[in-house]
Design an enzyme around this catalytic site. Structure first.
Site, PDB file in Angstrom:
ATOM      1  N   ASP A 103      -3.891   7.433   4.313  1.00 19.64           N
ATOM      2  CA  ASP A 103      -3.378   6.106   4.633  1.00 19.64           C
ATOM      3  C   ASP A 103      -4.112   5.564   5.861  1.00 19.64           C
ATOM      4  OD1 ASP A 103      -1.801   3.849   4.595  1.00 19.64           O
ATOM      5  OD2 ASP A 103      -0.046   4.806   5.494  1.00 19.64           O
ATOM      6  N   GLU A 104      -4.183   4.249   5.998  1.00 23.82           N
ATOM      7  CA  GLU A 104      -4.800   3.579   7.158  1.00 23.82           C
ATOM      8  C   GLU A 104      -6.217   4.109   7.417  1.00 23.82           C
ATOM      9  OE1 GLU A 104      -3.421   1.062   8.314  1.00 23.82           O
ATOM     10  OE2 GLU A 104      -1.239   1.241   8.322  1.00 23.82           O
ATOM     11  N   ARG A 148       1.840 -10.902  10.467  1.00 24.89           N
ATOM     12  CA  ARG A 148       3.157 -10.321  10.735  1.00 24.89           C
ATOM     13  C   ARG A 148       4.262 -11.283  10.317  1.00 24.89           C
ATOM     14  NH1 ARG A 148       1.785  -6.090   9.815  1.00 24.89           N
ATOM     15  NH2 ARG A 148      -0.147  -7.169   9.329  1.00 24.89           N
ATOM     16  N   LYS A 196       0.820  -1.215   0.000  1.00 26.32           N
ATOM     17  CA  LYS A 196       0.000   0.000   0.000  1.00 26.32           C
ATOM     18  C   LYS A 196       0.855   1.267   0.000  1.00 26.32           C
ATOM     19  CE  LYS A 196      -0.702   0.397   5.019  1.00 26.32           C
ATOM     20  NZ  LYS A 196      -0.004   1.678   5.181  1.00 26.32           N
ATOM     21  N   THR A 197       1.975   1.262   0.705  1.00 31.14           N
ATOM     22  CA  THR A 197       2.827   2.455   0.710  1.00 31.14           C
ATOM     23  C   THR A 197       3.402   2.702  -0.679  1.00 31.14           C
ATOM     24  OG1 THR A 197       3.399   2.029   3.024  1.00 31.14           O
ATOM     25  CG2 THR A 197       4.797   3.565   1.812  1.00 31.14           C
TER      26      THR A 197
END
Length: 826
Positions: A226-227, A671, A40-41
C-alpha cells in the site's frame, strides 16, 4: 457454479471495472494507480480475500505491507470480515514490523542476538548526542536531531558509513558521516538496531544469504504494498529481493534498479561500509535457487507523493515498468469522496506537474458547490472569514467535526486558533501542539513571566538553561533552595551565585546568565541602548520579545541549526513576535512597562487556558498541516495561507521542489467532500511587521470552470464582498470576533502583483486588474542590501521581477523585488 466460484463472484460485486480487473489479476507484477478517494483499500482487501477464496494462496502465503499500524489493523479487520473467519497466519504489517519479525529469527547471521533491542527515536537521538559530544562537535550547531535525520537519510538510501564519508562535501556532512560511524559502532556494541536498521539489516540479510532470501521468497507467494509512492530506496530494494528473479542482475552496479547511491549496507560487526549492491559476490543467487514469483502488487498515487523529506523516492512508482517490463498498470480514476467541482480543481492543478502519471478523477456524486478562492486584507481578516464560514456551515447542519483548516506550516495556526477561541468554538490540533503550548513559545513567554515576576520559580526553572548554557539541574536546585532559605528570589541569588555554594564553573555560567537578565531588565525599564522601549518610556512588547530571543542567544541557536524542525520553531517565534506586535498596535498604552507586560501576559494566558477547555472531540474543528491531512477527509476544508513563499514554501521555491509542493496542494484539495475554500492574505505578519503578499502560483493554476464567480475578482485585487478591516481586540478578556455580513470576502487592501510580475496569462483564475502592482525595482549586482528576516546580503542578479540575493547568514534567496522590502546598505 461451485462454492469457490460463488464466493469469488460475491467478492467482485459492487466493484467498478478497473477495481475488478485489479482484484482478478492473474499474477505477475501489477501497478494500481489509485487516485484520491478511489477505493484503494477496498481493492487491496478484496484482492487478498480473492486470492484465498480462489485457492491461489493460503493466508500464511500472503504478505501485505502498509506504512502505519493503523492501516495494517484496518486491512486485517476488513479481510477478516470478507472471509468471515480468522486471519491468523496472514502477514499484514508495516515494513518495519515485518522486517523486525524476520530479524528476530535471523539476527545471529548478522552478528546480533535474537534479543536485540530496537531503539526508538528518543533512544536514537540520545545516542547520537553522546557520539557528537565524544567527537567534540558543537551540539548547538550540529543538533542531535538534525544529525540523526541525516544519518536516517543515509540508511534509507542504503549508504554505508564509507559512502557517506565519500559523499561528504563540507564540514557539516563530514561531521554527520563521522557521527554515523561512531553511532553505528555503538549500536552494534549495544546489540541494538534503530528503525532504519530494521530495513537495512533485512536487505543486508537477503543479499548475504541467498538461502534465507529464497526461503522467504518461497514463503510469500504474493506480496501486496500500500502507498507505494512513499517507499524509499531501502524499501524498494527489500521488495526487489523478495520478488525478482535475479537480484544481482536487476540491481545493477549501483543498486536499486540503477538508482544513484542506494547501494551498500553497513556491516553489523565492524560498523564499516562494504561494496555497493551488485558488486558484492554474496548477492549472487544460489545454484538451483527458485526463480522469483514476481507476484508483486503495488498500490499508490504519484500525485500524493509528499514525503521526499523522509527519503521517499517518487521514481519507484513512476519507473515501475522499467523495473517490471511485463507489469500490468490499472488506473482507478472514479472518486467516491468528492463532488466534481472539487475534483476539477485538483485535476487542473496537478496537470501542471511534469513528472507524473496523468489521470483524470471523476465522480457520480454530482458537480456540487463551486470552489471558492478568497483574498482577504490581512491574516486577521482571513482568520475571521474562516471562522465566520465555520459558523455559517454549522448553522446549515455541518458538524464541527466535519470541518478542517489546513495550512503549510504549523506557525499559521496561531491566527486561526485565536479567532476560534474568541468565537468560543472548540478545536483540536492534529499532529501538532496548540500554539501557546509549543515548547519554544512557552520558553519565550516564561522569560517574560520571570522578568515580570522574579519570584516565579516555575518560569525561572524553565528558562535558566534554555538555550543550553551549562546550568544543570543540580545547580538550579541549589539556587532555588538558597532563595527559599534566605527569603529571596532566584534573581537575587544569580547576582551572587557564590553565596549559594556553587562551584566555579557553575558560578561562571550563572553569572553570564545574570548579565543577560540584567540587560533585559534595562529593556523593560526603558533604558535599552537600542531603543527597545517606545518614545516616552512606553513598552513595546514585540521589541521585548525580540530582545529576549537575541540577548539570551535563543534565536541564534535555532538559526545555526540545520534541523528542519528548528526552522519551524523559528517560524513559531516569529508568530509570537507578530502576536506581540498586534498587542502593541491595538492595546491602549496605559500604565508603566510592568503594567503593559502584565496585560500582555494575561491575554496570552487566557487564550492558552481557553485552548485547554475543549473536551468534546466530536464537536471540534480540526486544524492541521497538509502533511498530516493525508488519508483523511472532511465535508468542508479551508486551505489557508495560499501565498507564494508561504505555500509553496519559500524553501521549496529556492530549492526547485515545486512539484512536491503542488502534490501537497493536490492532497489538501482532495480532502474535501462537499465544500472547499482557499484563502490568501494581502498582508501577513510572518517575520516581524506585516508584509505585502502575492497569491500562490497554485491558485492561478486552478481552472476557472471549477471556481465560483467571486473568485477571479478576489484574486485579481478588485474589491470584493465588503470584508471589514481589522478592528481593535481586547487582550484582557476573551470575546467574540465581529465579522462582515455573510462572511463576505474581498476588501481593497493592497498587495497583488501585476500580471507580468506573476506570469499570469489571459483566461487564468488570476487575470484581472493590476491597480496594486508593485513598484518597479532594479537592484545592481554587487549592491549591499538588508532584509527584515535574512539581514544583510549582496545582490547577485535580477531575473525579471525577481531579485537574487546572497545573504551573509542564509545563503542565496530568490525574492519578488517589488515586495521584498529590501533596503540598500550605504
Amino acid at each position: 457454479m461451485t462454492s469457490v466460484d460463488a464466493y469469488a463472484a460475491e467478492l467482485l460485486e459492487g466493484l467498478n471495472d478497473p477495481q475488478r480487473r485489479a482484484v482478478e489479476h492473474p499474477g505477475g507484477p501489477l501497478l494500481v494507480i489509485a487516485g484520491a478517494g478511489s477505493g484503494k483499500t477496498r481493492v487491496l482487501t478484496h484482492r487478498v480475500a480473492y486470492l484465498v477464496r480462489t485457492g491461489q494462496a493460503g493466508l500464511g502465503e500472503i504478505l501485505a505491507v502498509t506504512f502505519t499500524n493503523k492501516a495494517a489493523a484496518e486491512l486485517r479487520h476488513r479481510v477478516g470480515d470478507l472471509l468471515g473467519r480468522s486471519t491468523k497466519g496472514l502477514w499484514v504489517a508495516t515494513f518495519h514490523s515485518a522486517c523486525a519479525r524476520i530479524l528476530r529469527v535471523e539476527a545471529e547471521k548478522l552478528g546480533y542476538t535474537r534479543q536485540f533491542t530496537i531503539y526508538d527515536s528518543d533512544d536514537s537521538k540520545r545516542l547520537v548526542k553522546r557520539v557528537l559530544e565524544a567527537d567534540g562537535a558543537d551540539t548547538k550547531r550540529f543538533t542531535p536531531n538534525g544529525v540523526r535525520n541525516q544519518i536516517s537519510d543515509h540508511k534509507n538510501r542504503l549508504r554505508s558509513v564509507e559512502q557517506a564519508q565519500q559523499l561528504a562535501a563540507g564540514q557539516y556532512d563530514r561531521t554527520v558521516a563521522d557521527a554515523y560511524a561512531g553511532y553505528q559502532k555503538q549500536l552494534v556494541a549495544n546489540n541494538a538496531m534503530d528503525f532504519d536498521d530494521l530495513m537495512g539489516r533485512t536487505v543486508d540479510l537477503f543479499e548475504r544469504y541467498p538461502d534465507v532470501r529464497a526461503r522467504y521468497r518461497n514463503a510469500f507467494k504474493h506480496v501486496l504494498v500500500d502507498e507505494y509512492q512513499d517507499t524509499n530506496p531501502a524499501q524498494y530494494r527489500f521488495l526487489q529481493l523478495l520478488c525478482m528473479d535475479d537480484p544481482m542482475h536487476q540491481a545493477g552496479p549501483s543498486g536499486g534498479g540503477g538508482r544513484d547511491a542506494t547501494g551498500g549496507a553497513v556491516d553489523a560487526v565492524s560498523g564499516e561500509g562494504r561494496l555497493p549492491l551488485g558488486q558484492d559476490a554474496l548477492t549472487a543467487p544460489l545454484a538451483g535457487e527458485e526463480p522469483g514469483h514476481r507476484n508483486l502488487m503495488v498500490v499508490g498515487d504519484d500525485a500524493q507523493s509528499i514525503y521526499g523529506f523522509r527519503s521517499a523516492d517518487i521514481r519507484n512508482i513512476l519507473d515501475f515498468e522499467d523495473d517490471f517490463p511485463d507489469a500490468e498498470v490499472i488506473k482507478l480514476e472514479q472518486n467516491y469522496r468528492s463532488t466534481q467541482h472539487i475534483l476539477d480543481a485538483a485535476n487542473g492543478l496537478i496537470a501542471n506537474n511534469t513528472n507524473q502519471r496523468p489521470k483524470h478523477l471523476f465522480t457520480d456524486l454530482g458537480t456540487g458547490d463551486e470552489v471558492r478562492v478568497r483574498a482577504l486584507p490581512d491574516d486577521h481578516a482571513e482568520a475571521r472569514w474562516v471562522v465566520g464560514e465555520v459558523e455559517r456551515l454549522a448553522g446549515e447542519g455541518v458538524p464541527l467535526s466535519q470541518m478542517a483548516v489546513l495550512y503549510r506550516t504549523n506557525a499559521l495556526s496561531r491566527g486561526i486558533e485565536t479567532a476560534l477561541t474568541q468565537a468560543e468554538l472548540e478545536y483540536q490540533v492534529v499532529g501538532g501542539v496548540r500554539f501557546f503550548d509549543r515548547a519554544e513559545v512557552k520558553d519565550a513567554l516564561s522569560y517574560l513571566q520571570w522578568l515580570h515576576n522574579p519570584a516565579n520559580t516555575v518560569a525561572f526553572a524553565r528558562v535558566v538553561n534554555r538555550p543550553r548554557r551549562g546550568i544543570g539541574d543540580t545547580t538550579v536546585g541549589r539556587i532555588l533552595s538558597h532563595a527559599a532559605a534566605t527569603g529571596t528570589t532566584p534573581l537575587d541569588v544569580i547576582k551572587d551565585p557564590a553565596a549559594a555554594g556553587l562551584k566555579t564553573a557553575a558560578c561562571k555560567a550563572v553569572s553570564t546568565f545574570a548579565e543577560q537578565v540584567a540587560e533585559l531588565h534595562e529593556t523593560l525599564a526603558g533604558g535599552h541602548p537600542e531603543g527597545a522601549a517606545a518614545d516616552g518610556g512606553d513598552l513595546r512588547v514585540a521589541d521585548l520579545v525580540e530582545d529576549v530571543l537575541r540577548v539570551t542567544g535563543y534565536r541564534a541557536e535555532l538559526e545555526a541549526s540545520t534541523d528542519p524542525q528548528d526552522e519551524g520553531r523559528l517560524e513559531n517565534l516569529d508568530q509570537l513576535h507578530a502576536f506581540a506586535d498586534e498587542f502593541d498596535e491595538e492595546a491602549p498604552a496605559e500604565g508603566d512597562a510592568q503594567h503593559v507586560l502584565d496585560r500582555f501576559l494575561q491575554g496570552a494566558a487566557l487564550l492558552s487556558d481557553a485552548d485547554r477547555k475543549a473536551d468534546n472531540p466530536d464537536g471540534q474543528v480540526t486544524l492541521m498541516t497538509l502533511h498530516n491531512a493525508k488519508g483523511l477527509e472532511y465535508d468542508a476544508v479551508f486551505l489557508v495561507g495560499c501565498e507564494d513563499g508561504v505555500f509553496p514554501h519559500s524553501r521549496a521555491i529556492d530549492s526547485g521542489e515545486l512539484e512536491e509542493e503542488r502534490r501537497l496542494a493536490y492532497v489538501g484539495i482532495t480532502r474535501a467532500r462537499r465544500h472547499l475554500s482557499l484563502t490568501w492574505a494581502r498582508r501577513r505578519a510572518l517575520y516581524g511587521p506585516p508584509q505585502s503578499q502575492v497569491p500562490s502560483r497554485f491558485l492561478r493554476e486552478l481552472p476557472l470552470d471549477a471556481l465560483d464567480e467571486t473568485s477571479p475578482d478576489a484574486l485579481s485585487g478588485q474589491p470584493g464582498g465588503g470584508m471589514p478591516t481589522r478592528g481593535r481586540r481586547d487582550f484582557s478578556s476573551i470575546g467574540r470576533v465581529g465579522r462582515g455580513p455573510g462572511g463576505g470576502a474581498g476588501g481593497s487592501g493592497g498587495g497583488a502583483a501585476n500580471l507580468a510580475a506573476l506570469g499570469l496569462k489571459r483566461g487564468s483564475a488570476l487575470a484581472g486588474g493590476d491597480d496594486d502592482a508593485p513598484p518597479a525595482v532594479n537592484w545592481r549586482p554587487g549592491q549591499r542590501v538588508r532584509h527584515v528576516k535574512f539581514d544583510a546580503g549582496e545582490v547577485v542578479r535580477m531575473d525579471g521581477d525577481v531579485v537574487v540575493v546572497r545573504f551573509d547568514g542564509h545563503g542565496e534567496k530568490r525574492l519578488i523585488a517589488g515586495f521584498a522590502r529590501l533596503e540598500p546598505i550605504t
